[in-house]
Each structure stands twice: as C-alpha cells, then as structure tokens.
Design an enzyme around this catalytic site. Structure first.
Site, short mmCIF file in Angstrom:
data_model
loop_
_atom_site.label_atom_id
_atom_site.label_comp_id
_atom_site.label_asym_id
_atom_site.label_seq_id
_atom_site.Cartn_x
_atom_site.Cartn_y
_atom_site.Cartn_z
N ALA A 105 -2.14 1.59 -1.60
CA ALA A 105 -2.95 2.17 -2.63
C ALA A 105 -4.13 0.98 -2.96
O ALA A 105 -3.74 -0.31 -2.65
CB ALA A 105 -1.97 2.09 -3.97
N GLU A 125 4.80 -4.59 -2.09
CA GLU A 125 4.54 -4.36 -3.22
C GLU A 125 5.13 -5.73 -4.14
O GLU A 125 4.57 -6.16 -5.28
CB GLU A 125 5.36 -3.04 -3.99
CG GLU A 125 4.11 -1.86 -3.53
CD GLU A 125 4.76 -1.28 -2.12
OE1 GLU A 125 5.39 -2.09 -1.29
OE2 GLU A 125 4.33 -0.26 -1.92
N GLY A 136 1.53 1.93 -0.04
CA GLY A 136 1.21 3.42 -0.12
C GLY A 136 0.90 3.96 1.45
O GLY A 136 1.35 5.18 1.61
N GLU A 162 4.28 4.33 2.89
CA GLU A 162 5.09 5.50 2.22
C GLU A 162 4.62 6.75 2.56
O GLU A 162 5.29 7.71 2.81
CB GLU A 162 4.90 5.30 0.63
CG GLU A 162 5.87 4.03 0.33
CD GLU A 162 5.35 3.80 -1.04
OE1 GLU A 162 4.27 3.36 -1.46
OE2 GLU A 162 6.31 3.73 -1.84
N1 CAA Z 1 -6.42 -2.21 -2.03
C1 CAA Z 1 -7.93 -2.43 -1.98
N2 CAA Z 1 -8.82 -3.15 -1.12
C2 CAA Z 1 -8.20 -3.50 -0.02
C3 CAA Z 1 -6.76 -3.22 -0.01
C4 CAA Z 1 -6.02 -2.74 -0.85
N3 CAA Z 1 -4.55 -2.31 -0.60
N4 CAA Z 1 -6.42 -3.66 1.22
C5 CAA Z 1 -7.45 -4.13 1.88
N5 CAA Z 1 -8.56 -4.14 0.93
C6 CAA Z 1 -9.85 -4.42 1.18
C7 CAA Z 1 -10.16 -6.19 1.09
O1 CAA Z 1 -10.20 -6.47 -0.49
C8 CAA Z 1 -11.53 -6.32 1.67
O2 CAA Z 1 -12.39 -5.81 0.72
P1 CAA Z 1 -13.71 -6.82 0.52
O3 CAA Z 1 -14.28 -6.95 1.78
O4 CAA Z 1 -14.70 -6.17 -0.47
O5 CAA Z 1 -13.28 -8.10 -0.06
C9 CAA Z 1 -11.39 -5.43 2.91
O6 CAA Z 1 -10.28 -4.20 2.47
C10 CAA Z 1 -11.06 -6.09 4.04
O7 CAA Z 1 -9.59 -6.80 3.84
P2 CAA Z 1 -9.38 -8.29 4.08
O8 CAA Z 1 -10.56 -9.00 3.94
O9 CAA Z 1 -8.24 -8.62 3.10
O10 CAA Z 1 -8.95 -8.22 5.61
P3 CAA Z 1 -7.79 -9.17 6.17
O11 CAA Z 1 -7.93 -8.82 7.72
O12 CAA Z 1 -8.06 -10.39 5.80
O13 CAA Z 1 -6.47 -8.61 5.59
C11 CAA Z 1 -4.59 -7.29 5.06
C12 CAA Z 1 -5.82 -7.34 6.01
C13 CAA Z 1 -3.49 -8.08 5.34
C14 CAA Z 1 -4.05 -5.86 5.14
C15 CAA Z 1 -5.21 -7.52 3.57
O14 CAA Z 1 -6.24 -6.81 3.43
C16 CAA Z 1 -4.02 -7.21 2.65
O15 CAA Z 1 -2.88 -7.84 2.61
N6 CAA Z 1 -4.27 -5.89 1.70
C17 CAA Z 1 -3.39 -5.47 0.85
C18 CAA Z 1 -2.20 -4.94 1.17
C19 CAA Z 1 -1.13 -4.59 0.30
O16 CAA Z 1 -0.72 -5.09 -0.61
N7 CAA Z 1 -0.95 -3.36 0.09
C20 CAA Z 1 -0.07 -2.65 -0.83
C21 CAA Z 1 -0.68 -2.25 -2.04
S1 CAA Z 1 0.37 -1.88 -3.31
C22 CAA Z 1 0.73 0.01 -3.21
O17 CAA Z 1 0.47 0.41 -1.97
C23 CAA Z 1 1.50 0.24 -4.09
C24 CAA Z 1 2.14 1.59 -3.96
O18 CAA Z 1 3.46 1.62 -3.32
C25 CAA Z 1 1.80 3.08 -4.09
#
Ligand code: CAA
Length: 256
Positions: A62, A130, A107, A110
């Site tokens: 998400a 999460e 998500g 999921e």
């Molecule tokens: N939401 C919003 N933006 C996201 C994202 C997310 N889940 N995952 C990645 N992005 C964006 C980053 O913010 C970044 O954008 P900018 O260039 O504008 O800063 C772009 O995608 C590239 O990501 P990274 O620079 O972070 O890339 P990386 O290679 O360094 O890392 C990653 C990759 C490990 C996947 C890292 O992006 C990350 O940890 N992302 C979040 C993953 C996460 O926590 N997902 C779960 C969300 S909670 C959820 O989903 C709730 C639910 O149950 C419904």
C-alpha cells in the site's frame, strides 16, 4: 495506473506505477478493484494473471505516503478496498495467477496471496513488514498467509516483518515455482493458456469447493463437493471431456 492485455482467454493485469515500485495509492487501488470486477464478469476471460510493471517490483505494498494521512475511518475504508481486491482474486469463478516479478511487500504480498497460485522470479522478495510501520497486514495477510504457509511460518513472518527471498518463499510454500526474471511472464502465461482451454465450469466448481473447504463444517463441505461433482454431469463439457478421452482426441470445451 492499471493496464489489462487480453488474448486467448487470458487477461494479464499489470500494476503500473514503477516510480513508486508499483505501490498502490487510492486511484490505482480503485482502478484495480474496478478492472478485477470487470474481468470477473467477462465471460471471454477464462484466467487472470496479476503482475507488476518494470523489473523491480510486483507491488511494494500500500502507498505509505497516502496511508500516513489517514484517520481511523479513512483506514477502515482503505482496508475495505484492499480486501475487496484480494477477495475478488480469491473468489472470482476463474483461476487467478500471480506472476511475482520483484518486491511483493505488505499489500503486494496480500494480493498475491489472494490469487489461486503464485509463481515468482528468482529475484522476487516477499514480506509483511507492516509491524515496522506500527500497523498490521490490512488486506487479509493475517488470515491467508497462515492458510498458505502454515500458522508458524505466518506468525514468524508477520511478527518479525522479515523480508524473504524467492528461494525461501518457495521453501515455505508461498510460491509454487521460480523462473528466471526474463521468462517469468511467458511461463505464467503458458500456464494460463493451458487453464483457459479447460472447462470453465470444472475450474469454477473446483475453486469454489476448495475455497469453501477453508470455512465451515468438514462433513458439510464434503457433501457440497459431492453435489458439485454430480452437478457437472449435467454439462456438455463433462460429456465432451470424457468422450474426448475415450476417443483419444483433444477436448473442446464450451463452458456449457
Ligand atoms: N509506498 C509508497 N512509496 C513507495 C513504497 C510504498 N509502499 N515502496 C516504495 N516506494 C517508493 C519510494 O518512496 C521511492 O520513491 P521516491 O523515489 O519518490 O523516494 C521509490 O518507490 C523507490 O523506492 P526506494 O528508493 O525505497 O527503493 P529501494 O530499492 O531503496 O527500496 C524497498 C525498495 C525495500 C521495497 C523500499 O522501497 C521499501 O521498503 N518500501 C516499503 C515497503 C513496505 O513497507 N510495504 C508495506 C506497506 S504497508 C501495507 O502494505 C499495509 C497493508 O497491509 C495494506
């Protein structure tokens, strides 16, 4: 945005926000829900494949930027919308396959779990991180991960928020097979094309019987399976399938 390509009864649904690693914001998740509902109702579509655009991510979860501003009511609506998507994948009366081409986190994992079968690239990564954001999986992960991988594996992954690689995902049963990244989508589409040739009546009945088995009473579910089995003998497809076997030829199914 969401793109859909349809060919030979197979619809490939691609989440296309590569700059955000295909994280789902409100317009994208709403569009995904609407497209999945349309594919559920489209009789020309026999199999749905879900994947992500680019070579880095399936769906990185998400959209955290969107979620960060939500209050309790907003989060409830957001959770409901994600649940709707996962439930559409799980319950639509046709097979849904996930082609996990990169990060499937939160998500994203999921939605893959909502699909009937998951295939992944050797570079894919999975996790329910999460808890690291001080929330919990909100689109069915606490229920479906335990059903797919077992209770102990689900507890460990959800409580630690640990991200696992494709080999580990294969080992714990989260995915069925791994492919080289460049061949993943073609291999999954091949499986989908094979499924699209089978009787849609039989596939829908098998899927419903399997899904029902996760709920309710075992004896009642066995009775329902027997009823579905017998009911298929009223179809042209059953007659064609068995006749084709006896006559040593390929069957042609019409869905009637
Ligand atoms: N939401 C919003 N933006 C996201 C994202 C997310 N889940 N995952 C990645 N992005 C964006 C980053 O913010 C970044 O954008 P900018 O260039 O504008 O800063 C772009 O995608 C590239 O990501 P990274 O620079 O972070 O890339 P990386 O290679 O360094 O890392 C990653 C990759 C490990 C996947 C890292 O992006 C990350 O940890 N992302 C979040 C993953 C996460 O926590 N997902 C779960 C969300 S909670 C959820 O989903 C709730 C639910 O149950 C419904």
């Amino acid at each position: 945005m969401i793109s859909v390509a349809q060919q030979d009864g197979v619809a490939v649904v691609t989440v296309d926000r590569p700059d955000a690693l295909n994280a789902l914001d409100l317009p994208t998740l709403t569009e995904l829900r609407d497209r999945l509902a349309g594919l559920r109702d489209d009789e020309a579509v026999r199999v749905v494949v879900l994947t992500g655009a680019g070579d880095r991510a399936f769906i990185a979860g998400a959209d955290i930027k969107y979620m960060s501003g939500l209050d309790v009511d907003g989060a409830q609506a957001w959770g409901d919308l994600g649940h709707e998507c996962a439930s559409l994948l799980e319950a639509m009366p046709k097979p849904t396959l996930a082609a996990v081409n990169g990060f499937a986190l939160g998500g994203g994992c999921e939605l893959a779990l909502g699909c009937d079968v998951r295939y992944a690239s050797r570079r894919a990564k999975f996790g329910q991180p999460e808890v690291n954001l001080a929330v919990i999986p909100g689109w069915g992960g606490t229920q479906r991960l335990a059903r797919v991988c077992g209770f102990g594996v689900a507890k460990e992954l959800i409580l630690t928020g640990r991200v696992i690689d494709a080999e580990e995902a294969l080992r714990v049963g989260l995915v069925t097979a791994l492919y080289e990244p460049e061949e993943l989508l073609e291999r999954v589409t091949e499986v989908a094309r094979e499924l699209a040739k089978k009787s849609p009546l039989a596939l829908a009945a098998a899927k419903a019987a399997l899904n029902e088995g996760l709920q309710g009473d075992h004896t009642e579910n066995l009775r329902a399976e027997a009823e579905r089995f017998a009911g298929l003998f009223a179809s042209d497809d059953q007659k064609e399938g068995m006749a084709a076997f006896i006559e040593k030829r390929e069957a042609t199914f019409t869905g009637r």
